[in-house]
Design a protein around this motif. Structure first.
Motif: not given
Lengths: 660, 210, 307
Positions: A440, A576, C134-135, C137-138, C140
């Motif tokens: 990600g 991030l 960003t979201f 990523l969290f 996943e």
């Protein structure tokens, strides 16, 4: 029949190396700079293609027991051959890119003779390194490789940052080779031989096992750029000339991986803690490598940090393989090592692609700061497409090659959990989640890079944007490789499988890698590609029927939108970057007016490396302080020095005496 | 059943570590009180005894009804602001909590091999203790510290049920009384502080030399 | 084989055909719960029809990315839908390890959507893209935690087999599954940009996540984006329903009935959540997602230690 052919192919390899070296002679013999360079580069390219052909021939017609090329010194086993082909495969597009890159410098009246010399030396020594079967020869190649890389790196030596970065590199390279000396001396002492093929010290029976393993992990880990030892990487890679930095990141780092595999061969079967150590270090490298990358604005530095991430992914595969080896489970070894080896190839391909792509941009815009780029897609669409392919591949997103190797590693986690019950499932699940998180982050990072560099409108006026056919050939080869491995992974997986079967796993054959549903994956990816294409055709027809036009973007009623108002790289990554504040040292400085009168507003952000600020600087500060304590030694006259020598001798003799 | 209740208990801990309102803390305390009461009642479903029901009943009265109401009253009286004022990012706090809980679970799994204990309630109780301490460490408001202390106390309770089947009643009643007194004292202290200083932060306590 | 393939194709068609209906259902229920009459159930179809007939407008400064991204989005959604068991029929695509492919295929669509948003060169889209990245990523880890843990328990790595392995066992397993489904629900809310995370009906660009990324699309492009959005919502709905399908292999009719009731219940749940929940601050969303992950971790720990 077979053996004649075989010696033929190894002869071909030697010839190719000779031809490559010939290019050095060519460039110094021909007076005219431009002609000399063209001739030399062509000779080099020819030599490299011959080399690749010989490597393929050797792979297609393997010898029953290794492949001795020259006495026992040079020997090509499948592992060496695999790395050799990676080197040659990546070197070819890099050499082709040289035509474009160095011609640009020749136009500016800069001598490229020495650079070509060092570059060629680097290529040849790297190829010899993976063929070497003799420890001393290996070390010599290693040293030549490091020095040639250093000398090539200072091509633009008048720049301050080049001097600093290359100095960093050369220091680390030397510290590293010391450790390697110790490593091989211990090996020699234990076995009484210098030949790699005679090193076989099973970890369990060997008292020196842990020492050897730790030494190898540190030395090869520094070379590969695992996380606590990565600090030289983002300094050295950005300042090198593009072909060299592409080669450094794509290939030279992999010599560290090669070393780890060799160490495994020497020491196998390794105990389980080795696997856990490698896994922990690798996961750490993977996550924080990409997180640091996200905070960078310098494209080459960003790519260098991404190398840390990818090396971490490779290391995760190796760690899995070690765990398989400790538990005597060939299946896991196959999957772990398979993922690692395939990712080594993949990373070499797409990282070279990205470095060359960013090099072309740098050459044209004169800056590596991505905040000043944008809109390049309108100037050079094919460059944008090639870079997009590289980005998709490196993010591990289907349908390109990065996904294939990550898929294998993911499967490895599931397989490990199934084979070894107990607490393994939980740990493996953590690793699965960790790797998904890395994926990600990589996707976030590369959407950022791609979007900020190529899409939108230019943030700074682009004066000219010239690309030439050599750029496209080299990018095209690499992009095509990404696509081929992604859409049709079966043969490559088969290749990796045979490498592991013949040189890493003793005797036990397993078809686990080959039996994964590659045909399914090929079919799905092909379907995606075809469906997108078909829909595109339909879309064009639809647009003909219902119309199509371009218009301004929605500005919320604001009229004077400028390109500088676009989202920048720092704003994209801001959220991030501010999360892991304790690890990622990310500074923001905002100057705005807080009075009624407007002043000039400014925003700047930069990030420091944790290892730099919290480990290295204090360490060197301490060293400096310590050395300062002994400064008086240097200032006294010679009699004292002699006295100190005498004292040292006495101390040493006493130690030796007591030891015996 | 014990496990299910422990899971709920752990979930309430997670909720504590993400929420940023004082009100939510009080609610969570109430929920935890209910969970613990149910946990104590369960053994008496099979063999009922009047004597044994005293602790759950006291529990219900003190933890579910009295203390939350008292804290709410203090909040109302002193007009305490609703934010809890953490000293570190909530995100980091949550990550810390997750890491702690994982470690505690693994540790208790290891421990359970040598000593007979019920892993889930044990680990949940242990986590509650740790998180209670975290709350006290990383929050500024005194009233939140009281909540943290109560969470810690709940943890000890759960922890106790998993180690021995039932603690001697006297001890349990003793702890309850202890908690009661502490909360009471905190309330008084808060009242004092509010009349002496503006605001209710721990920073002020440093100036309160006797 | 033939029948299995047919079933798979039928389920893909069901997903493609009914996904707008599901979205309409959620909106209708939400309207009813908030005391409005609401748009008709088939409103999404009408809207899609309207969009389909409009001309396509691209922003000045956009490139080929904007043009192909909607297509990539739709195709990836269809592929993802083809991996899901609808009413527990065997899907078209099902092989060992397809759980990874499923997650990454969704990643592909996201990748292109973010790029397309940044392609416009407007800071509104950039904002949406940054938030999405960003979201996501969290988000996943939540997927991998919940499905990965079931996968590790059952030993399967194919989504169909994983969902198939959920059966009545004992109370602790059931609690485990329920909590898993809660974290998947939290994931679905994020991925489909529903209420506590993103408000689909918001009218301010600064507060949007998903909507702002497609702000400058129109006509066919918008049609494709919206359609893939509906499919995505339905995909997550199916995943969620599959948790509560412990009667696997008990006949097709029962499967279909459960599928329909499950969709209704889930739509109601979404409607209720959207009615009662208020939207989180942007900076609290990673925390919300980490909370869902924490639930997953706790769940797995507890389940493995009770065995």
């Amino acid at each position: 029949m077979n053996s004649i052919f075989l010696s033929g192919s190894s002869l071909l390899l030697l010839i190719s190396l000779a031809v490559q070296l010939l290019s050095v002679a060519v460039i110094w013999l021909i007076k005219n700079e431009r002609k000399a360079f063209l001739a030399a580069n062509t000779v080099l390219l020819g030599g490299m293609i011959t080399g690749l052909a010989s490597a393929l021939l050797t792979a297609l017609y393997p010898a029953p027991s290794g492949n001795i090329i020259l006495y026992e010194w040079l020997r090509l086993d499948p592992l060496g051959l695999y790395f050799l082909s990676i080197i040659q495969l990546v070197a070819i597009p890099t050499i082709i890119y040289n035509y474009s890159y160095l011609r640009h410098h020749i136009d500016k009246k800069k001598s490229v003779k020495s650079f070509v010399t060092f570059f060629t030396t680097l290529l040849v020594s790297t190829q010899l390194l993976v063929t070497a079967n003799h420890a001393i020869f290996f070390l010599v190649c290693w040293e030549i490789m490091s020095m040639a890389a250093y000398l090539g790196m200072i091509f633009e030596k008048e720049k301050k940052e080049v001097q600093q970065g290359s100095f960093y590199y050369v220091t680390v390279a030397h510290a590293l080779i010391f450790i390697l000396y110790i490593f091989f001396f211990i090996l020699h002492e234990q076995t009484g031989s210098w030949l790699f093929s005679s090193y076989h010290l099973p970890f369990a029976t060997e008292t020196m096992g842990p020492v050897l393993f730790i030494l190898a992990l540190i030395a090869f880990g520094i070379k590969a750029g695992f996380m606590p030892f990565h600090f030289w990487l983002p300094r050295a890679h950005p300042i090198a000339p593009t072909p060299l930095s592409a080669f450094l990141s794509g290939v030279i780092l992999k010599t560290g991986i090669y070393g780890l595999f060799r160490t495994f061969q020497f020491l196998c079967p390794v105990p389980e803690w080795c696997g856990w150590v490698v896994l922990a270090v690798s996961l750490f490298s993977a996550i924080f490598g990409v997180w640091y990358a996200l905070a960078q604005h310098d494209i080459k530095r960003l790519l260098a940090y991404h190398s840390v991430e990818n090396i971490g992914i490779i290391g995760i595969g190796i760690g899995l393989g070690f765990i398989g080896s400790a538990n005597n489970l060939p299946v896991i070894m196959y999957i772990g090592f398979g993922g690692a080896l395939l990712h080594t190839l993949n990373h070499a391909i797409f990282k070279t692609l990205l470095f060359i792509g960013s090099g072309i941009v740098y050459q044209n815009l004169g800056t590596r700061n991505i905040e000043l780029m944008g809109g390049i897609v309108h100037r050079s669409r094919y460059l944008a497409i090639a870079f997009l392919i590289g980005s998709v591949a490196i993010s591990g997103v289907p349908p390109l090659n990065g996904f294939i190797s990550e898929f294998i590693i993911f499967t490895g986690f599931f397989a490990t959990a199934n084979e070894l019950k107990n607490f393994y499932p939980i740990v493996m699940l953590m690793l699965v989640v960790g790797l998904a998180f890395v994926g990600g982050l990589a996707a976030a990072c590369f959407t950022k890079v791609n979007a900020v560099m190529f899409l939108g409108s230019p943030r700074r006026e682009i004066q000219k944007f010239n690309t030439n056919v050599f750029d496209y050939i080299s990018l095209g080869i690499l992009a095509l490789l990404c696509i081929v491995i992604g859409f049709y992974p079966a043969p490559f997986v088969g290749m990796v499988n045979s490498v592991i079967g013949s040189s890493l796993v003793n005797g036990t054959a397993s078809a686990i890698l080959v039996d994964m549903n590659w045909m399914y994956i090929s079919a799905i990816f092909t379907t995606i590609a075809l469906a997108v294409f078909a829909l595109y055709v339909l879309k064009i027809r639809h647009e003909k029927k219902y119309g199509k036009r371009v218009s301004d973007a929605w500005g919320c009623g604001y009229e004077h939108i400028t390109p500088r108002m676009q989202y920048t790289a720092s704003s994209f990554a801001d959220e991030l970057n501010t999360i892991p504040q304790s690890v990622l040292v990310y500074h923001k400085k905002v100057t705005v007016s807080d009075t009624a009168y407007p002043v000039e507003s400014k925003f700047e952000s930069h990030s420091d490396d944790f290892v730099d600020t919290k480990v290295l600087l204090p360490l060197f500060g301490l060293l400096k302080w310590l050395i300062a304590k002994f400064e008086f030694l240097g200032q006294t006259d010679i009699r004292y020095s002699v006295a100190f020598i005498l004292i040292t001798i006495i101390v040493y003799s006493l130690i030796a005496f007591l030891w015996v | 059943m014990e496990n299910v209740l422990s899971i709920l208990f752990c979930l309430s801990l997670f909720y504590l570590s993400v929420t940023s309102r004082v009100k939510a803390y009080v609610t969570v305390l109430r929920v935890q009180g209910i969970i613990l009461t149910i946990l104590l009642v369960i053994p008496f479903l099979s063999h009922f005894s009047v004597y044994g029901i005293i602790i759950p009943a006291t529990m219900l009265i003190v933890k579910v009804i009295y203390i939350p109401r008292y804290i709410n009253k203090v909040i109302l009286d002193l007009d305490i602001k609703r934010r809890i004022e953490p000293t570190i990012q909530q995100m980091v706090f949550l990550a810390l909590v997750i890491a702690t809980i994982v470690i505690i679970f693994f540790a208790s799994q290891l421990l359970s091999k040598s000593t007979p204990l019920n892993v889930i309630p044990f680990a949940s109780g242990f986590s509650a203790i740790a998180i209670g301490i975290y709350i006290i460490m990383f929050r500024k408001k005194l009233i939140v510290h009281v909540c943290g202390f109560l969470v810690l106390e709940n943890g000890i309770f759960l922890f106790g049920t998993s180690v021995a089947f039932e603690l001697p009643m006297l001890i349990e009643l003793g702890t309850l009384l202890d908690v009661f007194v502490v909360v009471f004292l905190m309330g008084i202290a808060l009242n004092r502080i509010s009349s002496t200083f503006e605001g209710f932060e721990v920073a002020h306590l440093g100036r309160l030399k006797d | 084989m033939g029948l299995g393939l047919l079933q798979g194709i039928v389920s893909v068609l069901v997903v493609l055909g009914l996904s707008p209906l599901f979205a309409g259902l959620v909106n209708k229920l939400k309207a009813i719960l908030t005391g409005r009459i609401g748009a008709p159930l088939l409103q999404p179809y009408y809207e899609m029809q309207r969009l389909f007939r409009k001309e396509t407008i691209n922003a000045i400064g956009s490139s080929f990315i904007s043009r192909i991204s909607p297509l990539v989005n739709l195709v990836t959604m269809i592929i993802a839908a083809a991996m899901l068991p609808v009413g527990f029929w065997k899907p078209v695509i099902s092989f060992d390890g397809d759980i990874i492919l499923f997650a990454y295929i969704l990643g592909l669509s996201r990748f292109f959507q973010i790029l397309a948003a940044m392609d416009i060169g407007s800071s509104f889209e950039g904002m949406g893209a940054a938030r999405e990245a960003t979201f996501a990523l969290f988000a996943e880890p939540i997927f991998f935690f919940s499905f990965g843990s079931i996968s590790f328990i059952s030993g399967y790595t194919s989504l169909y087999m994983i969902l198939h392995s959920i059966q009545h066992q004992n109370i602790s397993y059931e609690v485990f599954i329920v909590i898993c489904s809660i974290s998947v629900f939290m994931l679905a809310v994020t991925e489909c940009s529903r209420m506590p995370v993103d408000d689909p009906n918001t009218h301010l660009e600064l507060t949007m996540i998903h909507e702002v990324m497609i702000l400058d699309n129109s006509g066919l492009d918008l049609f494709l984006y919206q359609y893939s959005g509906y499919i995505k919502l339905f995909i997550y709905a199916i995943l969620e329903i599959s948790f509560f399908y412990p009667f696997s292999g008990q006949g097709y009719l029962l499967g279909i009935i459960i599928f329909i009731t499950g969709s209704l219940v889930l739509a109601t749940a979404l409607g209720v959540v959207e009615t009662i929940a208020s939207r989180y601050k942007m900076k609290n969303i990673p925390q919300y997602l980490l909370f869902a992950t924490a639930i997953g971790i706790l769940n797995l720990l507890i389940y493995t230690f009770t065995r």
